[in-house]
Design a protein around this motif. Structure first.
Motif, PDB file in Angstrom:
ATOM      1  N   TYR A   1       0.836  -1.201   0.000  1.00  9.46           N
ATOM      2  CA  TYR A   1       0.000   0.000   0.000  1.00  9.46           C
ATOM      3  C   TYR A   1       0.870   1.251   0.000  1.00  9.46           C
ATOM      4  O   TYR A   1       0.564   2.241  -0.662  1.00  9.46           O
ATOM      5  CB  TYR A   1      -0.926  -0.002   1.217  1.00  9.46           C
TER       6      TYR A   1
ATOM      7  N   GLY B   1       0.608   3.754  -2.963  1.00 13.20           N
ATOM      8  CA  GLY B   1      -0.001   4.997  -2.525  1.00 13.20           C
ATOM      9  C   GLY B   1       0.938   6.177  -2.563  1.00 13.20           C
ATOM     10  O   GLY B   1       0.517   7.313  -2.350  1.00 13.20           O
TER      11      GLY B   1
ATOM     12  N   ARG C   1     -14.332  -2.840   4.723  1.00 13.36           N
ATOM     13  CA  ARG C   1     -13.337  -3.339   3.773  1.00 13.36           C
ATOM     14  C   ARG C   1     -13.987  -3.945   2.538  1.00 13.36           C
ATOM     15  O   ARG C   1     -13.335  -4.180   1.531  1.00 13.36           O
ATOM     16  CB  ARG C   1     -12.409  -4.349   4.450  1.00 13.36           C
TER      17      ARG C   1
ATOM     18  N   ASP D   1     -13.539   0.560  -3.018  1.00 11.04           N
ATOM     19  CA  ASP D   1     -12.150   0.773  -2.621  1.00 11.04           C
ATOM     20  C   ASP D   1     -11.811   2.238  -2.406  1.00 11.04           C
ATOM     21  O   ASP D   1     -11.020   2.588  -1.546  1.00 11.04           O
ATOM     22  CB  ASP D   1     -11.209   0.175  -3.674  1.00 11.04           C
ATOM     23  N   ARG D   2     -12.398   3.114  -3.223  1.00 13.42           N
ATOM     24  CA  ARG D   2     -11.993   4.509  -3.142  1.00 13.42           C
ATOM     25  C   ARG D   2     -12.394   5.155  -1.814  1.00 13.42           C
ATOM     26  O   ARG D   2     -11.858   6.194  -1.436  1.00 13.42           O
ATOM     27  CB  ARG D   2     -12.596   5.301  -4.291  1.00 13.42           C
TER      28      ARG D   2
ATOM     29  N   PRO E   1      -9.708   4.128   2.394  1.00 12.51           N
ATOM     30  CA  PRO E   1      -8.680   4.890   3.120  1.00 12.51           C
ATOM     31  C   PRO E   1      -9.263   6.063   3.906  1.00 12.51           C
ATOM     32  O   PRO E   1      -8.878   6.292   5.049  1.00 12.51           O
ATOM     33  CB  PRO E   1      -7.738   5.359   2.003  1.00 12.51           C
TER      34      PRO E   1
ATOM     35  N   TRP F   1      -2.157   9.020   2.959  1.00  8.51           N
ATOM     36  CA  TRP F   1      -2.598   7.706   2.507  1.00  8.51           C
ATOM     37  C   TRP F   1      -4.055   7.718   2.034  1.00  8.51           C
ATOM     38  O   TRP F   1      -4.518   6.781   1.424  1.00  8.51           O
ATOM     39  CB  TRP F   1      -2.445   6.683   3.628  1.00  8.51           C
ATOM     40  N   THR F   2      -4.796   8.777   2.340  1.00 11.94           N
ATOM     41  CA  THR F   2      -6.201   8.821   1.931  1.00 11.94           C
ATOM     42  C   THR F   2      -6.365   9.252   0.488  1.00 11.94           C
ATOM     43  O   THR F   2      -7.433   9.114  -0.087  1.00 11.94           O
ATOM     44  CB  THR F   2      -7.001   9.786   2.824  1.00 11.94           C
TER      45      THR F   2
ATOM     46  N   SER G   1      -7.216   3.907  -6.901  1.00 13.28           N
ATOM     47  CA  SER G   1      -8.140   3.308  -5.933  1.00 13.28           C
ATOM     48  C   SER G   1      -8.046   1.793  -5.923  1.00 13.28           C
ATOM     49  O   SER G   1      -8.275   1.162  -4.886  1.00 13.28           O
ATOM     50  CB  SER G   1      -9.571   3.746  -6.243  1.00 13.28           C
TER      51      SER G   1
ATOM     52  N   HIS H   1      -6.072   0.029  -3.205  1.00 16.62           N
ATOM     53  CA  HIS H   1      -6.498   0.047  -1.812  1.00 16.62           C
ATOM     54  C   HIS H   1      -6.869  -1.345  -1.317  1.00 16.62           C
ATOM     55  O   HIS H   1      -7.170  -1.528  -0.137  1.00 16.62           O
ATOM     56  CB  HIS H   1      -7.665   1.020  -1.627  1.00 16.62           C
TER      57      HIS H   1
ATOM     58  N   LEU I   1      -4.743  -2.272   1.552  1.00 14.32           N
ATOM     59  CA  LEU I   1      -5.206  -1.798   2.852  1.00 14.32           C
ATOM     60  C   LEU I   1      -6.272  -2.731   3.405  1.00 14.32           C
ATOM     61  O   LEU I   1      -6.282  -3.048   4.597  1.00 14.32           O
ATOM     62  CB  LEU I   1      -5.746  -0.373   2.719  1.00 14.32           C
TER      63      LEU I   1
END
Length: 760
Positions: free
Chosen positions: A106, A110, A142, A146-147, A150, A174-175, A180, A183, A186
């Protein structure tokens, strides 16, 4: 071994059996039948049932029995009595590695740095182990688009931190970083954390909270990945400093440049291990920037409640009314322009104003100024601090020695830090007014430790014990790679107050057995003559093989085919799980690891072994003559040919086995894999963002240029003969070096030198 079996560390064995840690070390060293240690999640651990059974045969001596204990009581009875609590469910042994991979992936996709990735990891650890409600919400997220993950994770972590009275995450890179789709890494980290039992310790290790262990494991992995950008003080150095200063419950402990809180965590762990809960133990520290948040969270994850971490400039003047029983610190070395002025009136500079270009002696005096009367400090310094010829630094050093505040100086080996390869020294200081000897104690451990990888060294448990024993006994001491000696102030005065251990420890070296050296020299000379003759024979064979293939050096190859390696070779990656090591008995099976591959050959240096019963369960990984073993992590592409000598050995985890069919000569394959263009292909196609790794599928796709089998054989034979020469020349070099070392004490007659060490 299943995860349900409780595992205990050596320190825990000592506490449960109610003996000193040195006793456990003696048991391990002197008794071959002592249960074997396993390396689990970065720690050496022992199966508790096996330890208890072994201790059942050791009766507690009368002088060591407690008043309530009967005659004949064994250490096993004590061990079981203190073990007490029921078995815990252990997390999978590779949890730390899998979690690191998710965060590293990540981080890579990222576009965030190591500090930001560490903060995200710590935030999620806090949420997992300190806020069940918000963690449940994150667990469900989770599966969300995905977008959003974070950003929502960031919101939940920060709300949990604020609810717990902590500062929120200082940055949120990280956000927004990375596409995307990435992610998913994550989400993988969240899934791994979700499977952990918050009440368990790593692999069932008692008194080791899983949150704290995971924090340590992730920090060490981030430090290794960040290299020179890392901040972490090595765990073995922390444990050494803590053992030497021996914090106890009720003390106030401070680190004026605490990085990520390593020394503070180590001090609390030390007290917990020896005394149970650290009653009234208070820790505090100062650090800079985002490290302050990480340090505070690191202490929280280790369940250290009574603490204070301030973000402040280096060498900030702490409230002069506050004093500490113990100061532990690893300050920035050789820091320049550390002050806008010399602070002539600053009471910290009792021994002299440090030079503006170098703050080393500012840190040493700063640590002393923080101590209570009778307090103690451990400060890491670069090796050159003890012998600096700068007039101000030499004067400060002299004044400190004359005032009796320098207790000991310990030389440590190079390559302990991921961030620098330089050797360091550990200065042990005592507060003014402390009772102490009229000398400085020196320990030279610069040759101690063992390599953990190509560029990193660690101090082993036995190294820590030897150094600690030398300091505790405060006498001339020689044990393996550790030398020590107390040096009187008069001698230091005569030597210009140089405080480098190597200056004074010639007399502490072990006495030389001259008769043994003469015998060794004779044996080495005989071996060298044989090797030189073998070198001549090898050279002649190589010449013949090259002549045999001379026609291949001219003209354009014809009839060569192209294919992928997987079409003519079976490729197998080593076993994915850790393999328990045996003791190296004659019946045990050797395991080939990357360190056992050199100059296209398999070497016996530092072999690991497994029990034959373990090897039987891994029979598909057993090697046969004609196989080629290739490294797939670290230094990618090194390979070695399996010969009759290695028949039945076991393929290691970090290696690939290449088993050619009849159309591919193994010696030619070894030569081909060493070609510079092939090496570039392997490196370029390896995966991994930090540690590069080759998969079996990638290796199968390697383009292969294949001549007819006769050409292959002749090329392989010529190159193999040259590899043999290289191996023999390496043995000649090592044997010659050993011969020189055997002859030096004979020519210098070391027995005469030992009689007058002060004159050297």
């Amino acid at each position: 071994m299943t995860g349900s079996v409780r595992l205990v560390t050596a320190a825990e064995i000592a506490r449960l059996a109610e003996v000193k840690p040195a006793a456990v070390s003696n048991w391990r060293r002197r008794h071959p039948d002592f249960p074997a240690a396993e390396r689990r999640m970065g720690r050496e651990v022992y199966p508790a049932p096996e330890v208890a059974a072994w201790l059942d045969h050791r009766i507690v001596a009368e002088k060591d029995r407690q008043p309530t204990e009967d005659a004949g009581i064994t250490y096993g009875i004590r061990f079981r009595r203190n073990l007490g609590s029921p078995e815990r469910v252990a997390p999978p042994p590779d949890t730390g590695r899998r979690l690191w991979r998710a965060f590293a992936a990540y981080r890579n996709f990222g576009g965030i740095n190591g500090t930001e990735a560490s903060m995200l990891a710590f935030g999620l650890l806090y949420l997992r182990f300190h806020d069940a409600s918000r963690w449940s919400e994150l667990r469900e997220l989770r599966y969300a688009p995905d977008r959003d993950l974070p950003r929502r994770a960031d919101d939940l972590v920060n709300s949990a931190l604020l609810a717990g009275g902590h500062e929120p995450l200082p940055r949120h890179a990280w956000t927004t970083g990375g596409p995307s789709a990435d992610h998913a890494d994550l989400a993988t980290a969240i899934q791994i954390l979700d499977r952990l039992d918050p009440s368990s310790g790593p692999d069932g290790i008692r008194d080791a909270p899983i949150a704290g262990w995971l924090a340590d494991d992730l920090l060490s992995r981030f430090a290794a990945a960040d290299g020179r950008r890392g901040h972490l003080t090595p765990d073995s150095v922390v444990r050494l400093a803590v053992r030497l200063t021996n914090p106890i419950g009720g003390e106030r402990i401070h680190d004026p440049f605490c990085h990520l809180g390593e020394f503070l965590v180590g001090a609390v762990d030390h007290v917990r291990t020896r005394c149970g809960a650290p009653a009234k133990l208070k820790v505090s520290g100062g650090t800079v920037g985002h490290l302050g948040w990480l340090a505070g969270m690191n202490l929280t994850l280790h369940d250290i409640a009574t603490r204070e971490v301030r973000v402040e400039p280096p060498l900030y003047r702490w409230d002069t009314q506050r004093r500490f029983d113990l100061v532990l610190t690893n300050p920035p070395f050789n820091m320049s322009d550390w002050t806008d002025g010399y602070h002539v009136g600053d009471l910290r500079w009792r021994y002299g104003i440090p030079p503006r270009h170098n703050a080393n002696f500012a840190w040493l005096q700063h640590a002393l100024a923080l101590l209570t009367e009778g307090g103690r400090a451990a400060v890491l310094m670069p090796h050159g601090a003890g012998s600096s010829e700068n007039s101000r630094e030499r004067a400060i050093r002299a004044a400190m020695v004359e005032d009796g505040v320098v207790d000991a100086v310990i030389a440590l080996p190079p390559q302990l830090f991921h961030s620098t390869a330089i050797a360091v020294t550990l200065w042990l200081l005592r507060g003014r007014g402390s009772d102490g000897d009229d000398d400085v104690f020196f320990v030279d451990a610069h040759a101690a430790g063992t390599m953990d990888g190509r560029n990193h060294r660690v101090l082993r448990e036995e190294d820590l014990e030897r150094i600690t024993a030398a300091y505790r006994d405060r006498s001339t001491f020689t044990s393996g790679d550790v030398l020590s000696r107390a040096v009187a102030r008069d001698r230091l005065r005569d030597d210009g107050y140089v405080l480098n251990p190597g200056r004074y420890l010639i007399a502490a070296s072990a006495p030389v057995d001259l008769d043994r050296n003469r015998a060794d020299a004779d044996d080495l000379r005989h071996s060298l003559r044989n090797l030189l003759q073998r070198s001549i024979d090898s050279h002649e064979r190589a010449e013949r093989q090259i002549d045999t293939a001379a026609d291949l050096l001219y003209g354009t190859p014809a009839g060569w085919s192209r294919c992928q390696l997987g079409e003519v070779c079976d490729v197998l990656a080593g076993p994915s799980g850790a393999v328990s090591s045996g003791g190296g008995n004659s019946s045990d099976v050797p395991v080939i690891k990357p360190r056992n591959i050199s100059e296209n050959r398999i070497v016996r240096d530092h072999l690991d072994f497994v029990d034959p019963s373990v090897a039987e369960t891994l029979d598909r990984y057993l090697l046969a003559p004609g196989d080629v073993v290739c490294t797939r992590t670290g230094e990618i592409g090194r390979c070695g040919l399996v010969t009759e000598e290695h028949d039945g050995w076991l393929l290691g985890t970090s290696c690939l086995r290449l088993r050619p069919d009849a159309s591919l000569d193994p010696s030619y394959l070894v030569f081909y894999l060493g070609h510079p263009r092939v090496q570039r292909w392997l490196v370029g196609n390896a995966g991994g963002s930090t540690v590069r790794s080759l998969t079996a599928a990638t290796m199968r796709a390697l383009p292969l240029l294949l001549p007819d089998t006769d050409r292959q054989r002749r090329i392989g034979a010529a190159m193999g003969a040259l590899d043999e020469q290289l191996a023999i020349h390496d043995r000649i070099r090592r044997t010659t070096s050993a011969l020189r070392e055997s002859l030096v004490p004979l020519y210098l007659q070391d027995t005469l030198l030992d009689e007058a060490p002060e004159e050297i």
